[in-house]
Design an enzyme around this catalytic site. Structure first.
Site, short mmCIF file in Angstrom:
data_model
loop_
_atom_site.label_atom_id
_atom_site.label_comp_id
_atom_site.label_asym_id
_atom_site.label_seq_id
_atom_site.Cartn_x
_atom_site.Cartn_y
_atom_site.Cartn_z
N ASP A 21 0.85 -1.19 0.00
CA ASP A 21 0.00 0.00 0.00
C ASP A 21 0.89 1.24 0.00
OD1 ASP A 21 -2.36 1.39 -0.01
OD2 ASP A 21 -2.68 1.26 2.16
N ASN A 69 -9.77 -3.59 -6.38
CA ASN A 69 -8.85 -2.76 -7.17
C ASN A 69 -9.29 -2.59 -8.64
OD1 ASN A 69 -5.83 -3.82 -5.42
ND2 ASN A 69 -7.10 -2.01 -5.08
#
Ligand code: IPE
Ligand code: MG
Length: 165
Positions: A21, A69
């Protein structure tokens, strides 16, 4: 003292899982595009995978691309899919040298053909490896996993293999 010498080899974790991340924020802080951050992330993965394999970590799980995503801008999804394929090809020598076993968590059948082909060819090339297991979570998701498990349970119940009670 170099960090390698500070590591207690008797306490190497069996399984290390990394949620990747912050690539975009990292790039933004440097005045760069998000894709620059993704590329830097891929380079960091190389260092981590190599060290983990050498230190004797048994499982390295990388959360790479979640089902959520797909909601990112199409351009970014394309960049990531291309980067996954390129990185996997670039890392094949490392996977071979360190005898790394590769497994995918998640449904890779839904990936763009080029990326899927690269992954499947890579899997075949690493099929006889017996070292550290690199688990790549790609198109994975907790909801998708639960749905798949419950569906299987329902099928088993309907087939009389298990008792719903
Ligand atoms: C992680 O970094 C990369 C993937 C999920 C593939 P992000 O893209 O989530 O970066 P931030 O969180 O926006 O900074
Ligand atoms: Mg993020």
């Amino acid at each position: 003292m170099p960090y390698r010498e500070q590591i207690d080899k008797s306490r190497i974790p069996a399984h290390v899982a990394i949620i990747m991340d912050g690539n975009g924020r990292w790039a933004k802080q440097r005045g760069q595009a998000r894709s620059f951050g993704h590329q830097a992330g891929a380079e960091t993965v190389h260092i981590i995978a190599e060290e983990a394999a050498r230190l004797g970590v048994k499982y390295l799980t990388l959360y790479t691309f979640s089902t959520e995503n797909w909601n990112r801008p199409q351009h970014e999804v394309n960049v990531l899919m291309h980067l996954f394929a390129k990185t996997f090809i670039d890392e094949l020598p490392l996977l071979k040298r360190e005898n790394v076993r590769v497994v995918f968590l998640g449904d890779i059948s839904a990936l763009p053909k080029k990326t899927r082909d690269v992954f499947e060819r890579g899997l075949a090339e690493c099929a006889d490896h017996t070292g550290m297991t690199l688990a790549l979570a790609v198109n994975y998701g907790a909801r998708a996993e639960i749905t798949r498990a419950v569906r299987q349970i329902a099928l088993d119940a309907a087939a009389g293999k298990i008792d719903p009670a």
